[in-house]
Design a protein around this motif. Sequence first.
Motif, short mmCIF file in Angstrom:
data_model
loop_
_atom_site.label_atom_id
_atom_site.label_comp_id
_atom_site.label_asym_id
_atom_site.label_seq_id
_atom_site.Cartn_x
_atom_site.Cartn_y
_atom_site.Cartn_z
N UNK A 33 3.06 -34.83 21.15
CA UNK A 33 1.91 -35.14 20.29
C UNK A 33 0.66 -34.44 20.78
N UNK A 34 0.49 -34.39 22.11
CA UNK A 34 -0.69 -33.72 22.66
C UNK A 34 -0.62 -32.21 22.39
N UNK A 35 0.55 -31.63 22.63
CA UNK A 35 0.67 -30.18 22.42
C UNK A 35 0.38 -29.85 20.96
N UNK A 36 0.84 -30.70 20.07
CA UNK A 36 0.57 -30.48 18.65
C UNK A 36 -0.93 -30.57 18.35
N UNK A 37 -1.56 -31.60 18.88
CA UNK A 37 -3.01 -31.76 18.67
C UNK A 37 -3.78 -30.58 19.24
N UNK A 87 -6.48 -25.08 18.84
CA UNK A 87 -6.49 -23.77 19.50
C UNK A 87 -6.86 -23.84 20.96
N UNK A 88 -6.50 -24.93 21.64
CA UNK A 88 -6.91 -25.08 23.04
C UNK A 88 -5.73 -25.18 24.00
N UNK A 89 -4.55 -24.74 23.56
CA UNK A 89 -3.39 -24.80 24.46
C UNK A 89 -3.46 -23.65 25.45
N UNK A 90 -3.51 -23.93 26.74
CA UNK A 90 -3.51 -22.84 27.72
C UNK A 90 -2.15 -22.14 27.75
N UNK A 91 -2.21 -20.81 27.91
CA UNK A 91 -0.98 -20.02 27.97
C UNK A 91 -0.57 -19.74 29.40
N UNK A 92 -1.56 -19.52 30.24
CA UNK A 92 -1.32 -19.09 31.62
C UNK A 92 -2.61 -19.48 32.33
N UNK A 93 -2.49 -20.28 33.38
CA UNK A 93 -3.68 -20.87 33.99
C UNK A 93 -4.70 -19.81 34.40
N UNK A 94 -4.23 -18.79 35.08
CA UNK A 94 -5.16 -17.78 35.59
C UNK A 94 -5.77 -16.96 34.46
N UNK A 95 -4.96 -16.68 33.45
CA UNK A 95 -5.47 -15.94 32.30
C UNK A 95 -6.62 -16.70 31.63
N UNK A 96 -6.46 -18.02 31.54
CA UNK A 96 -7.49 -18.83 30.87
C UNK A 96 -8.78 -18.85 31.68
N UNK A 97 -8.65 -18.91 33.00
CA UNK A 97 -9.85 -18.92 33.83
C UNK A 97 -10.56 -17.57 33.73
N UNK A 98 -9.78 -16.50 33.78
CA UNK A 98 -10.36 -15.16 33.62
C UNK A 98 -11.05 -15.04 32.25
N UNK A 99 -10.37 -15.54 31.23
CA UNK A 99 -10.94 -15.41 29.88
C UNK A 99 -12.24 -16.20 29.75
N UNK A 100 -12.28 -17.37 30.37
CA UNK A 100 -13.51 -18.18 30.31
C UNK A 100 -14.67 -17.45 30.98
N UNK A 101 -14.37 -16.78 32.07
CA UNK A 101 -15.43 -16.01 32.74
C UNK A 101 -15.89 -14.87 31.85
N UNK A 102 -14.95 -14.20 31.21
CA UNK A 102 -15.30 -13.13 30.28
C UNK A 102 -16.14 -13.68 29.13
N UNK A 103 -15.68 -14.79 28.60
CA UNK A 103 -16.32 -15.39 27.42
C UNK A 103 -17.78 -15.77 27.67
#
Lengths: 635, 635
Positions: free
Chosen positions: A170-174, A179-195
């Motif tokens: 249910x959480x993954x669906x929500x 659009x907030x499901x992380x794909x890869x922990x490090x990728x998300x941290x890198x992307x947040x810094x870029x963003x």
Amino acid sequence: MSIENKTIDRAAQEMLRRTQADGVEVVWDRLEAQEPQCGFGTLGLCCRNCLQGPCRINPFGKPDRGVCGADAHTIVARNLLRSLAGGAAAHVDHAYDVLEALKKIAEGSAADYELKGEEKLKAVAAKIGLDTANKDKNTLAQEVAARAYETFTSHSSEPMAWLKYWAPAERIETWTKLGVVPRNADREIREAMHQTTMGMDADPVNLLLAGIKQGIVDGFAGLKLATDMQDIIFGTPQPVTTQTNLGVLKKEYINVVVHGHVPLLSEKIVQWCRELEEDAKEAGAAGINVAGICCTGNEVLMRQGIPSATNFLGQELALATGAVDLMVVDVQCIMPSLTNIAQCYHGEIVTTMPITKIPGADHVPFSFEEADQQAEKIVRKAIASFKRRDMARVKIPDEKADIIAGFSTEAIVGALSKVDESDPLKPLVDAIKSGAILGAVGTVGCNNVKITQDLMHVEMVKKLVANDVLVVATGCSAHALGKAGLLHPNATNEFAGEGLKAVLTVVGEAAGLGGPLPPVLHMGSCVDNSRIGDLLMALADYLGVNVKDLPVAASAPEPQHEKALSIGTWAVAMGIFTHLGLPPQVLGSDVVAGTLTGDKLESLIGGKFYVETDAKAAVEGIIEHIKAKRQALGI
Amino acid sequence: MSIENKTIDRAAQEMLRRTQADGVEVVWDRLEAQEPQCGFGTLGLCCRNCLQGPCRINPFGKPDRGVCGADAHTIVARNLLRSLAGGAAAHVDHAYDVLEALKKIAEGSAADYELKGEEKLKAVAAKIGLDTANKDKNTLAQEVAARAYETFTSHSSEPMAWLKYWAPAERIETWTKLGVVPRNADREIREAMHQTTMGMDADPVNLLLAGIKQGIVDGFAGLKLATDMQDIIFGTPQPVTTQTNLGVLKKEYINVVVHGHVPLLSEKIVQWCRELEEDAKEAGAAGINVAGICCTGNEVLMRQGIPSATNFLGQELALATGAVDLMVVDVQCIMPSLTNIAQCYHGEIVTTMPITKIPGADHVPFSFEEADQQAEKIVRKAIASFKRRDMARVKIPDEKADIIAGFSTEAIVGALSKVDESDPLKPLVDAIKSGAILGAVGTVGCNNVKITQDLMHVEMVKKLVANDVLVVATGCSAHALGKAGLLHPNATNEFAGEGLKAVLTVVGEAAGLGGPLPPVLHMGSCVDNSRIGDLLMALADYLGVNVKDLPVAASAPEPQHEKALSIGTWAVAMGIFTHLGLPPQVLGSDVVAGTLTGDKLESLIGGKFYVETDAKAAVEGIIEHIKAKRQALGI
């Protein structure tokens, strides 16, 4: 400010009188020197993300935009996202460290460790779909580690591995809808810094959604992964009795304090303190006494029954006793001022990690491969330091409290199974259904020098348990509650409401305690907030509802670290109503502050933030929420 | 401030007169409104990394420590490291995006693209040790992509993949000694974020070393990886002639401006502007005219000869012409104010990337899989926008300059091979040895509104070439130099010293230009600084020396973005003397500022930062450095 307004901890008060008399500067003095703190920064309205700045938004008029054109909402949301990335990075780096250790131990290249948590290993392996039959523990651990590493290596748009295995569907669906499901922990941290760099995202809501993603990264690639790996390496905690507060230091003993967050070092220090007992005696000490501060303290408390000296705001005061011969630190929440305090009183500060050095401290590089050698070296330094100690300057407050800790989810279920072996969650669920237990609250997180030390933690929890709310605690909150006596069965009789008391007594007696469980169950360190998550997921599953529907809440009464923000965001993402005793630096944007605490967020994700600085009002808000959730469940 | 002090670009001046007359706020107005900017932030002495802050250090006395005990050096170094992580994350995320595109194109799931850079693909594949024989390009590209992904997936302590393949052995050895070799790009960014949270690293030198690591991450997992992937997808640039400045906009045409950094979108926009030419004519336009801003502009300029409209500080002014029907943006350096300016004049702002949204802009999500469909949709929006354009309000400055661009390393070697086919680097090296060319400088980076737009770029470069220094340029520096006429052969005759002029004439004539090469070779976008790195490595290799020994320097005369800091740090890590025309926010710590610009750093790593805000003095400092390097080489 009076000492009583600085801390409610009597041991801390005594030490503060000492540092004041000695003219030694500690954290409260530094706060005073910083006041008034910058209003722009406090509101989140300051941006330093490019060399055209720093820019500041005037909350009352012009300028209403930074040089690039970013407005208050963009700046506040961007700063928050960067903080959340910092918090998530801290926990993920911690988890990655213990994952690396697990792999090396399983492969035999970290021979100073052995895997003690075989039961947890099998449980984790089974849950993630590995065949556990006929495999020795090291082989199975290598397979688990390989799966865990996928959390950092996947390049697909699939949910990241450790989340996919553990998060409810249910959480993954929500989260997918948002659009907030992380794909890869490090990728998300890198992307947040870029963003958050100049000329990137200017949409505050989009930035907040990215922030929620960081919370989910923290919860699964940080908290959950760290706890699982640590339990596999060191075993899953079971109830232990020990003591807490500065009175656990012993004048005649060599006092070694472990401070930081990761058990890889502290477990070895504990071991070597035991092994060098004779050397200590030869040096004229009665033996070696280990005590913990912050979460590495919680780790060895939970698994080894090592007493806890104090929590975050007391770290300098432990040194002010003059009785700490050596404080060895790993990572996070370590005040750089420790070396100054140690110079004024006594004791050596030893840093051990490549990314945490302090000028003036002794650095002993720690590695999994040579853990014993380095731990021995550090404990021998403590023995040498003891010889230099001036006994006349030792002043240990006579304050300590007995506590029971070690309440992992497994331990809680174990205790409940003594009431109903075939259906262990039933007694707890029945108690909740009947209203004997109104609901449950996890109190977590830090001390913050802006709030009287421990006051919010203790005041809130006393009121919660009086209202039949079961409290589980981690981190510096657990330390605070322990010092106040709330981790002891006596507190059940003294503070708990009648319904809660009756349930805790039944379970405690069935579990052989000869009395009630404490009204607050110490579930571990900050990364062990994952244990709270596990328990809630199990309860929701049992009830056939979602976590967001449970009559529960989370609270960080005295939040300080970026980690507290990212943990809180994970809790909100899990669907939990999450109280903060101090507002984050977002009040400069009504869009950001309003979104985080608003009904829209709650309707989308199930949880939201609730900021209330008054303990009584906070508890009222939480109980109102719990009652509403009970009503919605029809109980 | 007078308009002449805001910009030396006459087109920009004209548009500024317009926005002033119309009362439209642009970036210079916002700077003025921000002044005086916060001194604490400017010096790097403000910390907001936990909720006990914000803290500020008084550079003249007390408080000299933040609440946690961090001093000025810790705070300044920590802030710098976080900025460098931001810059590195931006470039790594860019590289990762094009790597993902390469993989999908090669696998056939991004069918709107085809691999045009087969020669580069083979060269890269060979260099990284792949067998290139008898493989179709898509198979080989998949193998290259798999190797490239290792840059993000390795858990060992080995140097990260894309660095291991390309960095000189001498550099890896030097970096290993200093403990700054990145293992995995994402891991390093995550670690830097962890390292800068509360209670972590307090050692400024350790933090600076971590910062150098971020620079190396940027250089190899950002710049180099991005350029390689882009060349494989779109082909390696070769010399092209085109024009630059706002005069490239055309009143009778539909004007589409591409702005941002990644060519995946802009290449498709260029293609669809060509494909929808007839539709444009039906709408009453003479056709569709595409122009670029910032680095995505440089990408299509280098490969397609698309004219460049302006650089960073001119982005709002392009809209003020009233002639831009649609500006489509991807990532980085995009002012959130664009939507306001478009509302005042004309034109639609279209955002396309999930991490770059702007309130008020139209968002068309862009994906590799449906690139054509989305690009077509965007160009059709431009056609519709043109119909709404008020021709009476169109005012296009009559300013444009002819330029030659497209000087990839391969193109430069190609031109040189026309002089000496068997030994193409020989003519260049001989010219350096003889002193005809004194040395080379790469001018790179941004505009910064605190500096008169383009002034430092242009003044410095005119002096450098007059002193026989060959200049290569990228990013907004190349735009600035183009607008000033310095990317044209005429400038060789007008500005270059005799030695340089002679060499450029020989090469230019041999290459069939009928005259000299320009004195400034436009090597591409900001990520294409990797091309400068490649050229330097090739030259050093040819000479049998190390990059750090070459008579060269780098300069970011008008740095603005965190990327400029991380690129600069990469240059220093490569051993290059690196000028900044504006100090980063580090002046609050003599330890940090002194280390970054000091001889000790130079002795350890070969390079250092050199901060000089005056163009004449900066060039003197650079020439002094080049002469010292020549002397050390005995030439």
